[in-house]
Design an enzyme around this catalytic site. Structure first.
Site, PDB file in Angstrom:
ATOM      1  N   GLU A  54       0.806  -1.237   0.000  1.00 38.22           N
ATOM      2  CA  GLU A  54       0.000   0.000   0.000  1.00 38.22           C
ATOM      3  C   GLU A  54       0.839   1.287   0.000  1.00 38.22           C
ATOM      4  O   GLU A  54       0.663   2.148   0.864  1.00 38.22           O
ATOM      5  CB  GLU A  54      -0.988  -0.024   1.182  1.00 38.22           C
ATOM      6  CG  GLU A  54      -1.892  -1.255   1.131  1.00 38.22           C
ATOM      7  CD  GLU A  54      -3.098  -1.206   2.073  1.00 38.22           C
ATOM      8  OE1 GLU A  54      -3.251  -0.226   2.820  1.00 38.22           O
ATOM      9  OE2 GLU A  54      -3.918  -2.156   2.002  1.00 38.22           O
ATOM     10  N   GLU A  94      -5.074  -8.568  -0.584  1.00 37.11           N
ATOM     11  CA  GLU A  94      -5.803  -8.429   0.691  1.00 37.11           C
ATOM     12  C   GLU A  94      -7.248  -8.079   0.381  1.00 37.11           C
ATOM     13  O   GLU A  94      -7.507  -7.256  -0.500  1.00 37.11           O
ATOM     14  CB  GLU A  94      -5.253  -7.264   1.554  1.00 37.11           C
ATOM     15  CG  GLU A  94      -3.905  -7.496   2.155  1.00 37.11           C
ATOM     16  CD  GLU A  94      -3.480  -6.320   3.064  1.00 37.11           C
ATOM     17  OE1 GLU A  94      -4.354  -5.519   3.486  1.00 37.11           O
ATOM     18  OE2 GLU A  94      -2.271  -6.196   3.318  1.00 37.11           O
TER      19      GLU A  94
END
Lengths: 501, 501, 501, 501
Positions: free
Chosen positions: D160, D278
């Site tokens: 991220e 995820e």
């Protein structure tokens, strides 16, 4: 000192046929916890592919029964126990090498039996019922385990029909009839299942020839030939506890392998696989030779060469949990097992676990030595010093010149001999306790491990020299691994600063 | 040859205080699988009663936290991990010897820390919050484990406050304050919980005296005195990987035991138990001496005699899973552990497992030997040959005359020395691999077992004679058991009929 | 709705005699892996103290053999298997309740046998050899397990000698002779070993009286009286697979307990312990009632009350691994076992595991309910709805008023009935597979667990009310635990902010 | 009632991409015993192929260190812990999906960290040292695990980077630089290792486009694209214990899968695999929604359809053993885990284990149902009743017409809903104990099993009809197996002769 110069190039692929199969006491014993623990140990250290034993159809496994329905007798096939047994085998990574026999009491034509457990050795009283039984059993195997799996299982018809102990009157014609009916029943379930025979013991090899002729003449299916091989002479003494025999030279066994192989090659089925479905030194389950280090050195050459002559040879048996001569009456009682009572491995267990460490490529072999190379470049060799004479001494010195890339090598040597990995000796020192205490068992297990010695060698000019001494009936495994030395990565390392070094 | 005549009557009960407690890396490591497997191995072979380590209140265990409620900060006590840790200990049959420390970050008065894992070594920033924490923790222990259980756990306040590394400025007054507040908080939860200190390392034994005076003067509870003991000298060389030190004579440790015991006996609390809550040769977690056979022979006499002077002494530590000097960087890195990385036992592991085989009654002891008798009449003796000089040789011969009822005896000897049960040597031969492969680990584990030799003896006139030779830094356990000979029960037994026998 | 108001004060200690002993198939089966796994499961969930089965002296265990020495026959006692069996029991935390029988073939006076496994039921052909055997066996037990242990084992002489199946001609005089010789042989080994008999089944209780008179008159040792109890009527139908019987009212069993107890109390040995060494609904190993939920509700009252009348009562048997009527021929075959083939627990297994959750103090009991209190203040109650009529319906409503300190309570209810924990029903839905696949077994095991429902209650004015409905033949365990509510410790908790709540 | 007519012919192969990968707390946690036990449970019931977590290069795993040699600083790579971690994974049959990150303290360019465990999220202070580290790490993997194995491991660069929490300033240019250096270093070790990125979370999908453009322009290797997906809205309330959020409609997630897939398809690398590395409902590790039955029904459609849009999607995470928001502070704390503390499975665990029972062939699918056929002809269907509104009711009735060969069928239904397999509810009834006792844990585990109900059906005219009712947020698995009825093989069977039947 014998000098052995090992070539760099492998002379052949080392043949693993010694690992194909192992023998077991009757299948009903496979319900036992200890039996399964012994088998687990064997599979962890050795990893046989197949297991073969008597008693599939014996009444303790209980497959064949009859019931009355409306006043009529019908067969009832009970697979409760055989499912449990074969489930256990497959969970332990070993497949059945199925032996069809002995005769269920309800199908027996007379009362002759073999062993303390009374396996009935007579022909069926009704070949149609027998055929139905065979079809039911094999069909159930396919239902439960699947076609793909069962096609991997060889089916051997009966055991040693050439002996009156195992087949009524050792009647050859009757055996051929049994073989034919059984083989054809199996093929009726699935034509690709492998069937074979005649599972004879040595001494009547004309059976092989006649059997194959019979199969050809009668167009009876046959996918492999099987025979047994033992090298002990007639008993010199028999006591309630032990059966003593001298051993023939171990080359006798290899000769038998070769001779029968040739018989097959000149038969109408020259390409049939040939399985030795039982072998050992003595055929007696109470001959103390099985417990000795000699048993391992004696058989070492068989493992080393046997695979060149036969498609498999199956050590009889993996465990002393065995009841042919009654429930074992002592910790060491001369049983066939690689593993003795109370899960104590014997010297011959290590023969197998050592051979399991050999590499795929054979670099050298003579009567007392085999040297192999593994895929990762490591060398694994086994040497043995078979001495059949009595007395002290008999040491043997060997000097190996091993091809190895220059640099450091790690050498790991494991030894089995009279002093190490010889729990039989320890047990004698303990006063030969028949039913040892838990503490004694613990000591026997500790003593049953090979002596391990390691050292550091250095290969120069592509060669590493190793000198070893073998004591009487010593079996040794030596593994040599090139070292990737990380010593220099320890900055400022100085062992001399450690007190006493 | 030294002759040792062992008397029949025991001179004393052999004192098992060496078994009372063992040290561990910080408690947070007890969440790890490998840690727990090492501890399980230690408990199976040795069976310590208590385990002591740092870090109960360190932030990785995470007990002390704060939360904001309506703009106000409140403590939050989190027992998730400590429950898991103590549950694991109790399941393995070992109890916590609780060390109170170090300081949770949120309660720390400044930033001084110790070790790679940064244990904060400063006094609390608020003694009331500290007291509340102690009460909460001890109360929780009683809630979860029950009063009966927790009353068996000693609580020791802090670790080595006499060193600046472990306690800010090694401030004695501040320590006494911490001790007082903590001990009284614990007693507030239950007056019968045992509390003690000052847990100092050697070199400042005046702390002991002053500590006990303080307790008397201020009427502060104290149930035991604790201290540490190491015998290594200042480092001779320090590298990124290793810390080298010479060792003092091992009698130094016994002298310290005795001296401090005497201090207590002349204090206002003459009967207080005295626990050595840490001891070892070197205090450094990267000193290679810990990996050697010397470490075992050096400490043998401590185990043999130490219990006569102190109520317990706790080897620091059971496992190399330990992070005070970072994550271990090699298979053998000089760690404190009885058990090395990858569950490889070191020589000192066997020192403990050998002592665990001794009997309750001591028949003989000198500086290098202890002989005991078990309840069942078996004899167990340990002998060692401590050699702190460099070089080859130094063999020692011993001749024992052992009292034993007439008849056969089974003699089992286990040996640890430079050649056997010495995986550190094997690892060096392998090229000192930092991160060994699974095959290497398997070899190290195999090599880590003591050499086992058994033999048969005969006791005459109530005496059995055993002669042994000890190599340099050899440690040996000999167990002698009277034999109940069953040989005659084998009718017609004749080993000479076995080929080669 | 029946209202039950439970008093706060316990009316009595709840008697755990139901837990004292459990029955097993013949001892030789205890070598099997599956048998031992079933026993392990029983011990984990229930934890019986003793185990009793036939066949100690049967030839598969193989204790009695003979050998020829110099032309003379001598006994040979083989303890290989019995050691393995008793070792296994003790490792699982259960002791043998030793039954002496049946007759080894070599000592049998004629050929009458019982069961598929052919236990010989005739008197010894030589009482001296028999006596020697008994002495050898009991002496070996003391050698191996120690006097302290063996003194805890009751020794019961023979099994159901009042039936011709189990004792030739049901000859009472001969039994008394056997008893006398055997009891005195045992006492010769150690006078404090407990011996007893006559182990009869119901229907001949005059044996009890005469047996005790005999013991008095002949001064024969007797330490306990034993008898069996089954409540099934003669068979209504017998097929190759099943044996169908109606059941008498279950009070018949309790009456038998009481009646025989009174006989003993008026005998010359009024204080002798009285053990019911076998009981169940049906005495047939192929009666399907054993597989049903009814079997559990039928026996619930026996467990609840039986201990008030007899010193122990031993459920016959813990496992369907059992061969009296041959190797089991189907997953469910009406076997006695608490645990069915393939380790599938039956409803009656849960009857025992539920009773194992009861507390020490009995607060209430009637014919269908028992309520107890545990040490920690929790309440555990069992209720059952025995319905012996056919058809649907028969629900029963109960309302309990339970004494409990005010506040929240956690209520956990476990249910066994026709729908839950009833693998027999599931198996019928599967088409009654005789030899189920592994997937089927997995489903049967999953289905064999009780239904678990939990809820939250609130006690006010010292009382908590719980209303339950029991379906036909439902057995339910309810555990009520006071709650220590931590909800308020979650600052700002608001479940309504979770989507859908 | 909704009627669903299932076709006989499969409409498609059911896509198992949901099973490809699962998330984990940081790798350092994989040293823990409990973590490994949770993973073992997940592998037994579900069997994921890969596992992905943060922290490979975090300082607790301790790979990157520096040492001083002759006054010069050198890197030291320590693989002690990562070897232990990856060994454990492979032993459990799961491979690493390697995430490269975060920054070792010694290589960090500044001090920004994320999580309680302080993962450093800054670029390297020296890209050459970083490159050397990557090469050392990947080379070590190949040394230890072999090229064949490591070529199966995807390597994803960072986590991220589009969030400032995870990458300093969310600096895109810097990320591209990091990606380039890292990917090229990996390819330098072996050109066939798969590398990918940018591992962004939702909200910045322009990163995907720019990332792929960058790779093309700069000729940087890229073998797959990765992204995350969560469907929770901004928090409605945050407390010390919990984080509350509403959920968006679950179609939002599927839309994101599709949209990004399209972006890739129109990029310079249209065929790149796309991994959702995820996903979950909420991205918060303390959102109680994760503990609910709703979480399972909400995600059911994602598992059912997701594989049609993306190459894998990896549930974040398999276990509540997780420390991003500190050591968990309660049994249920809103953690991501399929398995809660103390090895208590949550409803979503069963979502995965149910999907693991589906067949290869998809017969029917709508938004709330999926029906499949297995190789053996059995039918497996999953139905769910997602209700995001508050309140009671919301039952849903479904009637299935299932194609099945005529005859009997065995129907096994497993249910997860508010009442069953919902340990969170049970825990609330217990008073929300933060640190539950062993007895409480046992009850939670028992309560965490799905309700199992079985029945018997009959297929006629090739169709079987099944009517079911789903309660609010119920998830149900129904397995329908044709029955091979053996009932008739029981001669004379008559259940009506059993009392009460």
């Amino acid at each position: 000192m014998k000098k052995i110069k090992v070539r760099k190039e492998g002379e052949a692929t080392f043949n693993n046929n010694w690992k194909f199969c192992v023998g077991t006491g009757r299948l009903g014993l496979a319900l036992q916890k200890d039996y399964l623990e012994h088998l687990k140990l064997a599979q962890q250290s050795i990893g046989f592919e197949y297991i073969r034993g008597h008693g599939l159809l014996h009444d303790d496994v209980g497959i064949y029964r009859e019931i009355e329905v409306n006043g009529e007798t019908q067969p009832f096939y009970n697979f409760t126990y055989i499912d449990r047994i074969f489930d256990s085998y497959l969970e332990l990574g070993i497949r059945p090498f199925v032996e069809i026999g002995f005769m269920p009491e309800l199908l027996a034509s007379s009362e002759e039996t073999v062993f303390t457990w009374k396996g009935n050795v007579t022909p069926p009283n009704d070949y149609n019922k027998w055929k139905d039984l065979i079809i039911a059993v094999v069909s159930h195997f396919i239902d439960r385990y699947g076609e793909e799996e069962v096609l991997k299982w060889p089916f051997e018809i009966w055991n040693e029909p050439n002996l009156v102990n195992f087949w009524k009157d050792a009647n050859k014609t009757e055996y051929f009839k049994l073989y034919k009916v059984t083989a054809m029943a199996i093929k009726e379930v699935h034509p690709d299942i492998q069937v074979g025979g005649p599972a004879i013991c040595g001494g009547s090899d004309e059976w092989i020839v006649e059997f194959l002729d019979f199969c050809q003449k009668e167009q009876v299916p046959v996918d492999f030939v099987s025979r047994h091989a033992y090298t002990s002479r007639p008993p010199s003494k028999v006591t309630p506890d032990y059966y003593y025999q001298e051993l023939a030279d171990h080359t006798k066994m290899l000769d038998e392998f070769k001779n029968v192989k040739e018989m097959i090659q000149t038969s109408p089925f020259p390409d049939l696989p040939f399985h030795i479905t039982e072998y050992n030194t003595s055929y007696s389950p109470i001959n103390p030779v099985h417990d000795t280090a000699l048993n391992a050195t004696y058989l070492a050459r068989i493992l080393s060469e046997g695979g060149d002559y036969v498609d498999s040879f199956s050590y009889w048996t993996f465990s002393d949990i065995f009841e042919e001569r009654d429930v074992p009456r002592a910790q060491f009682h001369g049983g066939f097992g690689l593993i003795g009572m109370n899960e104590v491995p014997k010297p011959t267990f290590h023969l197998f676990s050592f051979f399991n460490k050999l590499g795929q490529e054979r670099l050298y072999r003579d009567d007392d030595v085999i040297v192999t190379c593994k895929k990762d470049g490591a060398i694994a060799l086994i040497a043995w010093n078979l001495v059949m004479e009595k007395g002290e001494g008999f040491e043997k010195e060997l000097s190996f010149t091993i091809p190895l890339r220059d640099g450091d090598a790690f050498i790991k040597r494991q030894t089995v001999n009279e002093d190490y990995a010889n729990p039989w000796r320890v047990w004698k020192e303990m006063g030969r306790p028949r039913f040892p205490s838990k503490e004694m068992v613990e000591t026997l297990r500790q003593s049953a491990k090979p002596l391990i010695r390691t050292s550091h060698g250095e290969s120069m000019n592509g060669e590493l020299t190793i000198d070893i001494t073998l004591s009487k009936n010593e079996l040794t495994l030596i593994e040599i691994t090139p070292v990737k030395d990380e010593t220099d990565s320890y900055v400022g390392l100085d062992d001399s600063l450690i007190t006493s070094y």
